[in-house]
Design an enzyme around this catalytic site. Structure first.
Site, PDB file in Angstrom:
ATOM      1  N   GLU A 123       0.834  -1.213   0.000  1.00  0.00           N
ATOM      2  CA  GLU A 123       0.000   0.000   0.000  1.00  0.00           C
ATOM      3  C   GLU A 123       0.863   1.254   0.000  1.00  0.00           C
ATOM      4  O   GLU A 123       0.441   2.296  -0.490  1.00  0.00           O
ATOM      5  CB  GLU A 123      -0.935   0.031   1.233  1.00  0.00           C
ATOM      6  CG  GLU A 123      -2.276  -0.605   0.960  1.00  0.00           C
ATOM      7  CD  GLU A 123      -3.361  -0.269   1.998  1.00  0.00           C
ATOM      8  OE1 GLU A 123      -3.065   0.303   3.053  1.00  0.00           O
ATOM      9  OE2 GLU A 123      -4.519  -0.612   1.725  1.00  0.00           O
TER      10      GLU A 123
ATOM     11  N   HIS B 113       7.929 -26.489   0.833  1.00  0.00           N
ATOM     12  CA  HIS B 113       7.190 -27.559   0.163  1.00  0.00           C
ATOM     13  C   HIS B 113       6.001 -26.997  -0.603  1.00  0.00           C
ATOM     14  O   HIS B 113       5.020 -27.695  -0.840  1.00  0.00           O
ATOM     15  CB  HIS B 113       6.716 -28.588   1.196  1.00  0.00           C
ATOM     16  CG  HIS B 113       7.858 -29.294   1.857  1.00  0.00           C
ATOM     17  ND1 HIS B 113       8.265 -30.572   1.503  1.00  0.00           N
ATOM     18  CD2 HIS B 113       8.718 -28.880   2.825  1.00  0.00           C
ATOM     19  CE1 HIS B 113       9.313 -30.915   2.246  1.00  0.00           C
ATOM     20  NE2 HIS B 113       9.598 -29.915   3.048  1.00  0.00           N
TER      21      HIS B 113
ATOM     22  N   LYS C 197     -13.729   0.689  -3.805  1.00  0.00           N
ATOM     23  CA  LYS C 197     -14.638   1.000  -2.687  1.00  0.00           C
ATOM     24  C   LYS C 197     -15.809   1.847  -3.191  1.00  0.00           C
ATOM     25  O   LYS C 197     -16.957   1.626  -2.815  1.00  0.00           O
ATOM     26  CB  LYS C 197     -13.898   1.782  -1.599  1.00  0.00           C
ATOM     27  CG  LYS C 197     -12.815   1.023  -0.869  1.00  0.00           C
ATOM     28  CD  LYS C 197     -12.336   1.897   0.299  1.00  0.00           C
ATOM     29  CE  LYS C 197     -10.967   1.496   0.789  1.00  0.00           C
ATOM     30  NZ  LYS C 197     -10.388   2.461   1.716  1.00  0.00           N
TER      31      LYS C 197
HETATM   32  O1  PA5 Z   1      -3.059   1.396   5.995  1.00  0.00           O
HETATM   33  C1  PA5 Z   1      -4.118   1.954   5.809  1.00  0.00           C
HETATM   34  O2  PA5 Z   1      -4.255   3.182   5.919  1.00  0.00           O
HETATM   35  C2  PA5 Z   1      -5.359   1.158   5.460  1.00  0.00           C
HETATM   36  O3  PA5 Z   1      -5.063  -0.173   5.222  1.00  0.00           O
HETATM   37  C3  PA5 Z   1      -6.358   1.247   6.590  1.00  0.00           C
HETATM   38  O4  PA5 Z   1      -5.804   0.741   7.757  1.00  0.00           O
HETATM   39  C4  PA5 Z   1      -7.637   0.473   6.269  1.00  0.00           C
HETATM   40  O5  PA5 Z   1      -8.160   0.901   5.046  1.00  0.00           O
HETATM   41  C5  PA5 Z   1      -8.668   0.689   7.368  1.00  0.00           C
HETATM   42  O6  PA5 Z   1      -8.920   2.053   7.534  1.00  0.00           O
HETATM   43  P1  PA5 Z   1      -9.623   2.607   8.823  1.00  0.00           P
HETATM   44  O7  PA5 Z   1      -8.731   2.366   9.975  1.00  0.00           O
HETATM   45  O8  PA5 Z   1      -9.828   4.051   8.554  1.00  0.00           O
HETATM   46  O9  PA5 Z   1     -10.922   1.873   8.973  1.00  0.00           O
END
Ligand code: PA5
Length: 446
Positions: A281, A302, A414
């Site tokens: 990410e 394995h 989303k």
């Molecule tokens: O790393 C990130 O920012 C994302 O993976 C969030 O943790 C994830 O989308 C969840 O977001 P939130 O904590 O706002 O629900």
């Protein structure tokens, strides 16, 4: 025993690391500016003192419960799971009788119904973790658990709830204000995947009885020099996080499009998933980045190791080991000749030998590899690892010229899902959906 990065097989001689190394001064100045402006709480941890107090204040409350149901996704869940699996394996082992942590990080009807049917409401605390306070996968489960608690506890429903969310904004903060639900903040500017060592990961850790202090201290040991206002380019150049960042960027330039995270500490397998999210990410942007591939030794020898060894030559590897894992029971001495080589030896010797074998084999097959060798598999080392990899990821993003703290590309899916559920607005997404669904599909039964 010290914690070591072994660079011997990293291929530093064939990568153009100088291109990035010479930017250490520039990066040190940027670190000073951004830490000074409060933009990098992952490194400065300004929230640490208050968090310690908050956690202390939570101890008696948490002791009342046998179960914690954590609602969260992505960075709001993966760190907690990594800590749980590494330091509280007993929940997955026979005869468990201590507290239990359940992490609901999916839209999974089977799992949710099992929680609703089997968890004892009075002995369960529901912890909803969402920085934005509006993530539908998390908040959707919160709505259902809120009704469930109301059904069982009536007006007292909020006494078994705990929220971890932004201090000021978002739907969940509104819930805190309206119902007086107990809450801890996710610090400003601390994105989900960088937040495990805040209330996000440390509340579940505390509930399970982990040494939270050592986790934080371990991380601080690694990141404090990066947050030092007097940081120089020379100091940064020698810091392991910067060296990993340089390596990560230089590997991409040579076509290494995948980065394996191979852990030979079996209980730490979930750190692979935590790292995968962190790296993917943060760095998968503008057609750049390397795909993180979590793997666990020896199990994956394995399974996917054939591909690592002899598939496309585009893989590098972070190889996590700890020579001080428990030795375990001894093999019997009267084994058949075929197995004479393990007679009387300790079970734990096997994983060390296999780790060495795989590490050597990967290196011999040309996979650039850095071994992260921990002196112990303890919370302090976990904190150090979290600090090291988080800082390396941020620095690697800067060297690549991208923003490692956002994740804009995940928004489209989303929005389309929301459009599909007929959320207000989203006219363009709704039109796109219609045209996608109306396209003639090439459907073949199998
Ligand atoms: O790393 C990130 O920012 C994302 O993976 C969030 O943790 C994830 O989308 C969840 O977001 P939130 O904590 O706002 O629900």
């Amino acid at each position: 025993m010290a914690d070591i990065l072994d660079w011997t097989n990293a291929h530093l001689d064939t990568l153009d690391t100088a291109l990035y190394e010479k930017r250490a001064d520039e990066m040190a100045v940027r670190l000073q500016q951004e830490t000074g402006a409060g933009k990098l709480p992952f490194l400065t941890m300004p929230y640490a003192a208050q968090l310690r107090k908050d956690l202390d204040g939570l101890k008696d409350f948490l002791r009342k419960f046998d179960h914690m149901l954590l609602l969260g996704i992505g960075g709001s869940a993966l760190g907690a799971r990594a800590l749980q699996k590494a330091f509280y394996p007993r929940q997955d082992q026979p005869g468990h009788d201590g507290p239990s942590l359940w992490i609901a990080d999916n839209v999974d009807t089977y799992a949710l119904e099992a929680y609703l049917a089997k968890l004892p409401p009075k002995k369960t605390v529901v912890v909803t973790v969402s920085k934005s306070g509006g993530t539908i996968e998390t908040v959707g489960q919160y709505f259902i658990l809120k009704e469930w608690m109301k059904g069982h506890l009536g007006d007292d429903w909020h006494r078994n709830m705990l929220l971890v969310t932004d201090e000021e904004q978002g739907f969940l903060r509104g819930e805190v204000n309206e119902y007086g639900i107990r809450a801890l903040p996710v610090p400003d500017n601390l994105g989900g995947r960088y937040s495990v060592l805040s209330a996000v990961g440390l509340i579940p850790a505390l509930f399970l009885g982990m040494d939270v202090e050592s986790l934080m201290a371990g991380a601080q040991e690694v990141v404090a020099p990066l947050a030092d206002p007097g940081l120089t380019g020379d100091t940064l150049a020698g810091h392991s996080a910067f060296r990993l960042a340089v390596w990560g960027a230089a590997l991409q330039d040579k076509g290494f499009a995948e980065l394996i995270f191979f852990t030979y500490i079996p209980l730490w397998a979930s750190f692979g998933d935590w790292f995968a999210q962190l790296w993917a990410e943060s760095l998968g942007k503008e057609g750049r980045g390397s795909q993180p591939v979590p793997a666990v030794g020896v199990t994956d020898q394995h399974s996917v190791n054939q591909m690592f060894m002899d598939g496309v030559r585009n893989k590098a590897c972070l190889f996590l080991t700890c020579p001080n894992l428990p030795a375990g029971p001894k093999f019997p001495t009267d084994l058949p000749d075929k197995f004479a080589y393990v007679r009387g030896k300790e079970f734990g010797e096997l994983i060390q030998a296999e780790g060495l074998g795989t590490r050597m084999a990967l290196s011999k097959s040309g996979v650039p590899l850095v071994e992260m060798r921990l002196g112990a598999d303890s919370p302090r080392q976990a904190g150090k690892l979290i600090g090291l990899l988080g800082a390396a990821t941020i620095l690697c993003g800067w060297l690549m010229g991208i923003n490692p703290l956002d994740q804009p590309a995940v928004e489209l899916g989303k929005r389309l899902a929301k459009a599909r559920m007929d959320a207000e607005g989203l006219a363009e997404e709704k039109a796109d959906l219609k045209s996608f669904l109306n396209t003639d599909r090439d459907l073949r039964e199998f």
